[in-house]
Motif scaffolding. Structure first.
Motif, PDB file in Angstrom:
ATOM      1  N   GLU A 276       0.831  -1.208   0.000  1.00 43.43           N
ATOM      2  CA  GLU A 276       0.000   0.000   0.000  1.00 43.43           C
ATOM      3  C   GLU A 276       0.865   1.258   0.000  1.00 43.43           C
ATOM      4  OE1 GLU A 276      -3.687   2.063   2.460  1.00 43.43           O
ATOM      5  OE2 GLU A 276      -2.485   0.490   3.420  1.00 43.43           O
ATOM      6  N   ARG A 277       1.963   1.226   0.747  1.00 46.67           N
ATOM      7  CA  ARG A 277       2.808   2.416   0.837  1.00 46.67           C
ATOM      8  C   ARG A 277       3.591   2.670  -0.454  1.00 46.67           C
ATOM      9  NH1 ARG A 277       7.870   4.111   1.930  1.00 46.67           N
ATOM     10  NH2 ARG A 277       8.712   1.972   1.964  1.00 46.67           N
ATOM     11  N   GLN A 278       4.180   1.619  -1.013  1.00 48.13           N
ATOM     12  CA  GLN A 278       5.029   1.776  -2.187  1.00 48.13           C
ATOM     13  C   GLN A 278       4.250   1.842  -3.500  1.00 48.13           C
ATOM     14  OE1 GLN A 278       8.237  -1.097  -2.374  1.00 48.13           O
ATOM     15  NE2 GLN A 278       8.495  -1.106  -0.140  1.00 48.13           N
ATOM     16  N   HIS A 279       3.118   1.140  -3.537  1.00 46.22           N
ATOM     17  CA  HIS A 279       2.352   1.042  -4.786  1.00 46.22           C
ATOM     18  C   HIS A 279       0.868   1.310  -4.528  1.00 46.22           C
ATOM     19  CE1 HIS A 279       5.874  -0.714  -6.755  1.00 46.22           C
ATOM     20  NE2 HIS A 279       5.979  -1.557  -5.740  1.00 46.22           N
ATOM     21  N   PRO A 280       0.507   2.526  -4.153  1.00 42.18           N
ATOM     22  CA  PRO A 280      -0.893   2.811  -3.833  1.00 42.18           C
ATOM     23  C   PRO A 280      -1.843   2.536  -4.997  1.00 42.18           C
ATOM     24  CG  PRO A 280       0.381   4.842  -4.052  1.00 42.18           C
ATOM     25  CD  PRO A 280       1.363   3.716  -4.006  1.00 42.18           C
ATOM     26  N   GLY A 281      -1.380   2.751  -6.240  1.00 39.52           N
ATOM     27  CA  GLY A 281      -2.232   2.470  -7.386  1.00 39.52           C
ATOM     28  C   GLY A 281      -2.531   0.991  -7.535  1.00 39.52           C
ATOM     29  N   ARG A 282      -1.538   0.168  -7.290  1.00 43.01           N
ATOM     30  CA  ARG A 282      -1.742  -1.278  -7.365  1.00 43.01           C
ATOM     31  C   ARG A 282      -2.659  -1.754  -6.239  1.00 43.01           C
ATOM     32  NH1 ARG A 282       4.228  -3.748  -9.146  1.00 43.01           N
ATOM     33  NH2 ARG A 282       4.528  -2.302 -10.905  1.00 43.01           N
ATOM     34  N   TYR A 283      -2.455  -1.170  -5.066  1.00 45.46           N
ATOM     35  CA  TYR A 283      -3.327  -1.503  -3.926  1.00 45.46           C
ATOM     36  C   TYR A 283      -4.781  -1.159  -4.260  1.00 45.46           C
ATOM     37  CZ  TYR A 283      -5.077  -1.571   0.896  1.00 45.46           C
ATOM     38  OH  TYR A 283      -5.784  -1.838   2.038  1.00 45.46           O
ATOM     39  N   GLU A 284      -4.981   0.008  -4.849  1.00 43.64           N
ATOM     40  CA  GLU A 284      -6.337   0.424  -5.216  1.00 43.64           C
ATOM     41  C   GLU A 284      -6.925  -0.494  -6.272  1.00 43.64           C
ATOM     42  OE1 GLU A 284      -8.738   4.368  -6.849  1.00 43.64           O
ATOM     43  OE2 GLU A 284      -6.588   4.486  -6.415  1.00 43.64           O
ATOM     44  N   ALA A 285      -6.095  -0.940  -7.222  1.00 41.48           N
ATOM     45  CA  ALA A 285      -6.571  -1.853  -8.260  1.00 41.48           C
ATOM     46  C   ALA A 285      -7.034  -3.172  -7.655  1.00 41.48           C
ATOM     47  CB  ALA A 285      -5.471  -2.098  -9.287  1.00 41.48           C
ATOM     48  N   LEU A 286      -6.291  -3.695  -6.667  1.00 47.68           N
ATOM     49  CA  LEU A 286      -6.702  -4.928  -5.986  1.00 47.68           C
ATOM     50  C   LEU A 286      -8.008  -4.721  -5.233  1.00 47.68           C
ATOM     51  CD1 LEU A 286      -3.268  -6.140  -4.565  1.00 47.68           C
ATOM     52  CD2 LEU A 286      -4.689  -7.382  -6.200  1.00 47.68           C
ATOM     53  N   ALA A 287      -8.101  -3.598  -4.516  1.00 48.10           N
ATOM     54  CA  ALA A 287      -9.321  -3.316  -3.761  1.00 48.10           C
ATOM     55  C   ALA A 287     -10.516  -3.188  -4.699  1.00 48.10           C
ATOM     56  CB  ALA A 287      -9.147  -2.042  -2.938  1.00 48.10           C
ATOM     57  N   ASP A 288     -10.326  -2.492  -5.828  1.00 46.00           N
ATOM     58  CA  ASP A 288     -11.410  -2.325  -6.788  1.00 46.00           C
ATOM     59  C   ASP A 288     -11.858  -3.665  -7.363  1.00 46.00           C
ATOM     60  OD1 ASP A 288     -11.322   0.380  -6.389  1.00 46.00           O
ATOM     61  OD2 ASP A 288     -10.313   0.852  -8.276  1.00 46.00           O
ATOM     62  N   ALA A 289     -10.892  -4.551  -7.645  1.00 43.47           N
ATOM     63  CA  ALA A 289     -11.229  -5.857  -8.206  1.00 43.47           C
ATOM     64  C   ALA A 289     -12.067  -6.679  -7.233  1.00 43.47           C
ATOM     65  CB  ALA A 289      -9.948  -6.610  -8.580  1.00 43.47           C
ATOM     66  N   ILE A 290     -11.684  -6.648  -5.937  1.00 40.64           N
ATOM     67  CA  ILE A 290     -12.448  -7.390  -4.931  1.00 40.64           C
ATOM     68  C   ILE A 290     -13.837  -6.768  -4.748  1.00 40.64           C
ATOM     69  CG2 ILE A 290     -12.536  -8.027  -2.481  1.00 40.64           C
ATOM     70  CD1 ILE A 290      -9.422  -8.142  -2.594  1.00 40.64           C
ATOM     71  N   GLN A 291     -13.886  -5.437  -4.685  1.00 42.62           N
ATOM     72  CA  GLN A 291     -15.172  -4.763  -4.524  1.00 42.62           C
ATOM     73  C   GLN A 291     -16.083  -5.036  -5.717  1.00 42.62           C
ATOM     74  OE1 GLN A 291     -14.856  -0.550  -3.942  1.00 42.62           O
ATOM     75  NE2 GLN A 291     -17.054  -0.249  -3.719  1.00 42.62           N
ATOM     76  N   ASN A 292     -15.532  -4.975  -6.919  1.00 43.31           N
ATOM     77  CA  ASN A 292     -16.323  -5.235  -8.119  1.00 43.31           C
ATOM     78  C   ASN A 292     -16.831  -6.670  -8.163  1.00 43.31           C
ATOM     79  OD1 ASN A 292     -16.099  -2.641  -9.109  1.00 43.31           O
ATOM     80  ND2 ASN A 292     -14.383  -3.097 -10.460  1.00 43.31           N
ATOM     81  N   ALA A 293     -15.974  -7.610  -7.728  1.00 41.37           N
ATOM     82  CA  ALA A 293     -16.409  -9.008  -7.695  1.00 41.37           C
ATOM     83  C   ALA A 293     -17.591  -9.181  -6.755  1.00 41.37           C
ATOM     84  CB  ALA A 293     -15.244  -9.901  -7.289  1.00 41.37           C
TER      85      ALA A 293
END
Length: 337
Positions: A276-293
């Motif tokens: 989350e600290r180093q790659h906030p965009g990637r973290y957000e992409a993972l969160a979005d994928a789980i939320q969308n699922a």
């Protein structure tokens, strides 16, 4: 609005989710975050338990749908052992690049691996993307064991030193509850032949097959062995529809005993806090994928058919819940030492 979850949460469980957005799937679909060209290769989903348990079943069901949302395959790998410490150490030692997702029953196992297992990490070393499946614990006897209520089981443990066998998952809330019951009843801990397992599937198989007399374990994941069980108590302050059992303190009333109602299991997905600290965009992409699922009707129907929870509480509330769990279990950790 889509159905929230197969569980109708009792009051004690609902209180865990105050302030959370527990709409499971009434949320609008979220477009995946633009996070450089991530992901460019398959993800690895590490499960903190062996095959067949609740965390493993959840990971395998959800991995396919998360894969569809994020756009690359997801490989599920089981790394059981030491109350999830094996999996935790593995996740913490791979690159913090967003390509490893941790799937587990984080509470209370991660908490107890820190408090009693000598782990060299903290709950803050992980960022919890979402806890989607909340569960209560059930104390149940094998139907042929002869134990029809909790007092008779406890008295047998008191009088028949080493003869009564119980099953728990190492470091679980059910494990701690058994220890707490013996302490409150004034029964020496060594009187019980307690067998610890690395997964819920193993513990359930043991009680269903009669290798042990009783089990203390998550309630909802035990639906598949219902025919082999006599439910003795549900660890909650209210009865639930799914199991015909008194609450823990109702069951103990004939013995004039009362115990704290321990928080049950919280299952979901996390990454290291460094991701989350180093790659906030990637973290957000993972969160979005789980939320969308979880926002998909077909996913919710699949979860319901398999009697699994499917709520979206999000990273902020999930991390708050993990910290609250740690604080509660810290108070009783000495019983598992």
């Amino acid at each position: 609005m889509l159905k929230q979850s197969v569980i109708s949460f009792p009051r004690a469980l609902k209180s865990l989710l105050v302030g959370a957005t527990v709409t499971v799937a009434s949320l609008a679909m979220v477009l995946p975050a633009a996070a450089d060209s991530y992901p460019e290769r398959p993800l690895n989903m590490v499960v903190g338990f062996g095959t067949g348990g609740s965390a493993d079943r959840l990971a395998r069901l959800m991995s396919g749908y998360i894969s569809e949302e994020i756009g690359v395959p997801i490989q599920v790998t089981n790394r059981p052992g030491a109350g999830t410490q094996v999996a935790s150490n593995y996740v913490l030692n791979v690159p913090d690049d967003g390509y490893t997702v941790y799937a587990s029953t984080f509470a209370p196992y991660l908490t107890n691996s820190i408090l009693t297992g000598g782990a060299n990490f903290s709950v803050d070393d992980f960022s919890y993307i979402n806890f989607q499946w909340f569960d209560l614990d059930l104390i149940a006897a094998n139907k042929d064991s002869g134990y029809d209520d909790l007092p008779s089981l406890l008295e047998a443990i008191r009088e028949q030193r080493g003869q009564v066998r119980g099953a728990v998952v190492q470091g679980s809330a059910g494990h701690l509850m058994v220890r707490l019951l013996l302490e409150e009843a004034g029964i020496p801990q060594e009187n019980l032949n307690l067998v610890t397992y690395n997964s819920g599937g193993e513990a359930r198989s043991a009680v269903a097959g009669g290798q042990v007399d009783f089990v203390s374990i998550s309630a909802q994941g035990s639906e598949g062995i219902r025919e082999f069980l006599t439910p003795l108590a549900i660890v909650n302050d209210e009865r639930i529809e799914q199991w015909d059992a008194p609450t823990i303190n109702e069951a103990l009333a004939p013995m004039e005993l009362e115990v704290p109602v321990l928080q049950g299991s919280m299952r979901g997905f996390a990454v290291t806090s460094e991701v989350e600290r180093q790659h906030p965009g990637r973290y957000e992409a993972l969160a979005d994928a789980i939320q969308n699922a979880l926002a998909r009707k077909d996913v919710q129907e699949h979860l319901e058919r398999n009697e699994m929870g499917g709520v979206w509480v999000g990273p902020e509330r999930s991390n708050e819940l993990m910290r609250e769990n740690y604080d509660v279990f810290e108070k009783y950790a000495h019983l598992l030492n």
